[in-house]
Scaffold this active site. Structure first.
Site, PDB file in Angstrom:
ATOM      1  N   LYS A 265      -7.974 -16.979   4.657  1.00 13.77           N
ATOM      2  CA  LYS A 265      -9.079 -17.809   5.157  1.00 13.77           C
ATOM      3  C   LYS A 265     -10.418 -17.088   5.093  1.00 13.77           C
ATOM      4  O   LYS A 265     -11.442 -17.688   4.774  1.00 13.77           O
ATOM      5  CB  LYS A 265      -8.813 -18.275   6.568  1.00 13.77           C
ATOM      6  CG  LYS A 265      -8.656 -17.129   7.559  1.00 13.77           C
ATOM      7  CD  LYS A 265      -7.894 -17.536   8.796  1.00 13.77           C
ATOM      8  CE  LYS A 265      -7.139 -16.357   9.352  1.00 13.77           C
ATOM      9  NZ  LYS A 265      -5.750 -16.291   8.984  1.00 13.77           N
TER      10      LYS A 265
ATOM     11  N   LYS B 253     -11.918 -21.028   9.351  1.00 11.83           N
ATOM     12  CA  LYS B 253     -11.125 -22.242   9.146  1.00 11.83           C
ATOM     13  C   LYS B 253     -12.006 -23.492   9.211  1.00 11.83           C
ATOM     14  O   LYS B 253     -11.795 -24.457   8.462  1.00 11.83           O
ATOM     15  CB  LYS B 253     -10.012 -22.297  10.183  1.00 11.83           C
ATOM     16  CG  LYS B 253      -8.984 -21.176   9.978  1.00 11.83           C
ATOM     17  CD  LYS B 253      -8.114 -20.977  11.208  1.00 11.83           C
ATOM     18  CE  LYS B 253      -7.063 -19.899  10.975  1.00 11.83           C
ATOM     19  NZ  LYS B 253      -6.374 -19.512  12.229  1.00 11.83           N
TER      20      LYS B 253
ATOM     21  N   GLU C  81      -3.051 -23.842   1.488  1.00  5.93           N
ATOM     22  CA  GLU C  81      -2.665 -24.562   2.713  1.00  5.93           C
ATOM     23  C   GLU C  81      -2.471 -23.624   3.903  1.00  5.93           C
ATOM     24  O   GLU C  81      -2.820 -23.956   5.044  1.00  5.93           O
ATOM     25  CB  GLU C  81      -1.378 -25.347   2.448  1.00  5.93           C
ATOM     26  CG  GLU C  81      -0.840 -26.126   3.624  1.00  5.93           C
ATOM     27  CD  GLU C  81      -1.742 -27.280   4.017  1.00  5.93           C
ATOM     28  OE1 GLU C  81      -2.384 -27.148   5.071  1.00  5.93           O
ATOM     29  OE2 GLU C  81      -1.819 -28.284   3.281  1.00  5.93           O
TER      30      GLU C  81
ATOM     31  N   ASP D 224     -12.300 -16.082  13.417  1.00  6.91           N
ATOM     32  CA  ASP D 224     -11.161 -16.673  12.709  1.00  6.91           C
ATOM     33  C   ASP D 224     -11.310 -18.193  12.641  1.00  6.91           C
ATOM     34  O   ASP D 224     -11.153 -18.806  11.577  1.00  6.91           O
ATOM     35  CB  ASP D 224      -9.866 -16.279  13.445  1.00  6.91           C
ATOM     36  CG  ASP D 224      -8.652 -16.976  12.889  1.00  6.91           C
ATOM     37  OD1 ASP D 224      -8.142 -16.524  11.847  1.00  6.91           O
ATOM     38  OD2 ASP D 224      -8.202 -17.977  13.484  1.00  6.91           O
TER      39      ASP D 224
ATOM     40  N   ARG E 197       0.827  -1.208   0.000  1.00 11.88           N
ATOM     41  CA  ARG E 197       0.000   0.000   0.000  1.00 11.88           C
ATOM     42  C   ARG E 197       0.855   1.250   0.000  1.00 11.88           C
ATOM     43  O   ARG E 197       0.552   2.219  -0.667  1.00 11.88           O
ATOM     44  CB  ARG E 197      -0.927  -0.002   1.224  1.00 11.88           C
ATOM     45  CG  ARG E 197      -2.315  -0.541   0.876  1.00 11.88           C
ATOM     46  CD  ARG E 197      -3.280  -0.358   2.025  1.00 11.88           C
ATOM     47  NE  ARG E 197      -2.751  -1.030   3.235  1.00 11.88           N
ATOM     48  CZ  ARG E 197      -3.403  -1.079   4.390  1.00 11.88           C
ATOM     49  NH1 ARG E 197      -4.584  -0.522   4.507  1.00 11.88           N
ATOM     50  NH2 ARG E 197      -2.891  -1.708   5.428  1.00 11.88           N
TER      51      ARG E 197
END
Lengths: 430, 430
Positions: free
Chosen positions: A103, A203, A127, A199, A45
């Site tokens: 994720k 997952k 992964e 979070d 950025r």
């Protein structure tokens, strides 16, 4: 061999380690891929922000959109939904293979991205999106492809595991343990994403999709965080030989209407003899149950720049090899199309601690509340305390709706002064 | 899609489970591969032997040589060197991809087989050869391909882990624990291959080859079994907060002449806090240390028909997909060509227990023996016992040659009555 051009999007804790390893391991990477991996640009950025790594002269750019059009392989480690999604789609559209650690994006909108990869006949590997350095997605997708996975239990968030571990080992309360986690850099200033299970839920969705060959998004995941876990809950777990962990759980469930997937994130008590119980501090682990292989566990660091970069580079070697060979790895596998079960129909067990009046008939009344909801009781422990008594009840398996209704009913009873702890029990025999 | 023809060589405990799963999971396998897997034959030595599975009419054959010529995919689960080697070579030569669980063959003669697979442009996959159902070879070969593995520590033999676990938890002697393992079917009537570390040494060679991208055969592996581990050794480990495990160890070692690989199998004391220490009964686990990922552990059932069949079928799905796509997975990776270090130059630590005369100057004399060989001492514990005393010395890191010479020197000393326990110490900080 002609080099393969690599673009890295993002140069934070993971991106800077990817850049470092691409340089330090260049010789090995060339030998393993069959061609050199040439870093052609790092999108950031701000060009002048401080960085953990020295990016070679001329490679930093703020024009990620342009960068992805001149790369064979794109590593996306910006995170978040946009601009990550647009950049990945643009990279695939221009014929690049993509490796991402994102994720949140995959759990929210994975199928659209997998479809774009299919259309472009390119790889989209991820992964690093689950459990950092621990190889878990590739084993689920490939090693267990000849087996039938029935359950995945994961400790997939290091922040919450650190907090719960401190509450267990040091007897800390939640607030105190969170503060320690923040001081040590395990928790962010705003810990919501970790502590409230967002979070872990992302997952869980990714794990469930792969394990059960069905589309599961983060909206399908029942989510409860750990901010309401008390020192009393942890103590209560200890007294029954258990420990409290925040688990991401994905299960295959039979039913009259066919098989379904149950997927959820919540704190749960697991027996100390369970392999997941010994996962300490900020480590992650994923426990997999499958019909033929039995019980497997994968353990390691679940976050951090360097471990996550290891997972990214492992994927990068594979997608680079595939591109050289003119092929691609397995894409999305959602053929089973199993529906996701509502939380109320998910089967679990409850641990309930209740302060009750210490008088005759109370145990019978409590037992009746369970029986009324069709829930059978595995153990009851009663402890007198002067006028009060405490009952600790552990149920047998029942649906979450039955169990929740039982707790509601207990709360209305005259003899029940307070329901002091309610927690699900997992990792045992049903 | 046209079915892919599968031949299974061997119908023992693994082969019969492969046959069962090919049938039971047929629908899922078809969806995951992209074409049906059709069993075209099962090669056995005797058509009328009792089997765990009902093989469909007409598929059993004693003519394995003919069978492999009419298969697209060959599963070799006969074991041993011949006829397995000839059949695998013949299968590759006829254009089949091969999946094998044959650790002995690969550890003895892997490079010739990998070269044959390269020449035929076919896959030769062997996840099931090490640690049964645990996905460890694919993670080493693919997931960690962007990282630098520095050490692999494995509990890769369930029989010896069961025996050592019984010696630890029940206080059994070796003979008693072996007998229990035999009664429960964990050890064979002739337990030599397991107990003397031959099985683990084959697996160590395979792990070292993959981890360090170099050719390592079973002849390169220093091997010591557990038949001389005594109840006193186990007790001595317990007293220092450790446990005795049979470890397969493969390490990258620096040196003046460049990097080398050290690879060995022997009993060792590891701290109870090490993740491998909690691997109980006949379970296996492989602990991997790498530069970027840090410490990873892979845990699960290391043997058994059904778990091993899970690993075989995982490979079978991959090689089938590759064959449909006209590609192949990674072949042998031995580009690093690191030499194997002799055991004498391997760095380790020793735990030595000595019965000595309880008189002044003995400790100094013992300390001198260590100093003479250039070995520094980490801890000494002395326990008086009437006329005798026992000294327990744990060294710092030194070469195995220095440490062995120290023990030899101790044995010649007047003040030393008996060296009662010598064991290497692993899994700690050097």
């Amino acid at each position: 061999m002609k080099p393969l051009k690599v673009a890295v999007l993002g140069c934070g804790s993971v991106g800077s380690q990817v850049v470092r390893l691409l340089d330090e391991q260049a010789g090995d990477l060339t030998a393993r891929v069959g061609a050199p991996l040439e870093l052609v640009g790092v999108a950031v950025r701000r060009l002048d922000a401080p960085r953990e790594v020295k990016v070679p002269e001329g490679l930093l750019t703020t024009d990620a959109e342009e960068l992805v059009t001149r790369a064979d392989l794109v590593v996306e480690v910006i995170g978040g939904i946009e601009p990550a999604r647009s950049l990945i789609l643009r990279a695939l559209d221009h014929g690049a293979s993509v490796v991402t650690a994102n994720k949140a994006l995959l759990a929210a909108d994975g199928p659209a991205l997998y479809a774009a990869a299919d259309l472009a006949a390119r790889d989209l590997f991820y992964e690093a999106a689950v459990a950092g350095a621990i190889p878990i997605l590739r084993p689920l997708r490939e090693s267990l492809a000849g087996d039938r996975v029935t359950r995945v239990l994961g400790i997939v968030n290091g922040t919450t595991n650190f907090i719960l571990d401190k509450m267990d080992t040091a007897g800390s309360g939640f607030a105190e343990a969170l503060e320690e986690a923040q001081e040590l850099g395990y928790a962010e200033a705003d810990p919501t994403a970790d502590v409230e299970g967002f979070d872990a839920a992302a997952k869980a969705a990714i794990l469930a999709s792969l394990a059960f060959h069905s589309r599961v998004t983060v909206d399908d995941v029942h989510r409860e965080g750990i901010s309401e876990v008390t020192a009393a809950d942890v103590q209560s777990a200890r007294e029954m030989g258990s420990v409290v962990k925040l688990l991401a759980i994905a299960e295959l469930r039979g039913g009259e209407a066919g098989e379904a997937v149950a997927v959820r994130v919540h704190p749960a008590m697991i027996p100390r003899s369970h392999p997941l119980a010994s996962v300490r501090e900020a480590f992650n682990a994923v426990f997999v149950e499958s019909e033929a292989a039995g019980e497997l566990m994968f353990y390691g660091p679940g976050a951090g720049g360097s471990p996550t970069a290891s997972a990214v580079l492992g994927d990068l070697v594979t997608v680079a090899r595939n591109q050289l060979a003119g092929t691609r790895g397995p894409g999305e596998s959602a053929y089973a199309e199993r529906p996701v079960l509502p939380m109320g129909e998910t089967v679990t067990r409850y641990h309930v601690a209740i302060d009750v009046d210490d008088r005759a008939g109370v145990l019978a009344a409590v037992a009746n509340a369970f029986a009324d909801q069709g829930v059978s009781i595995q153990t009851v422990k009663q402890e007198g305390r002067g006028l009060d008594a405490q009952l600790v009840v552990v149920s047998h398996s029942a649906t979450d709706a039955q169990l929740a209704a039982t707790v509601d009913q207990l709360r209305t009873m005259d003899a029940v002064r307070e329901v002091t702890s309610v927690m699900r029990v997992e990792g045992g025999v049903e």
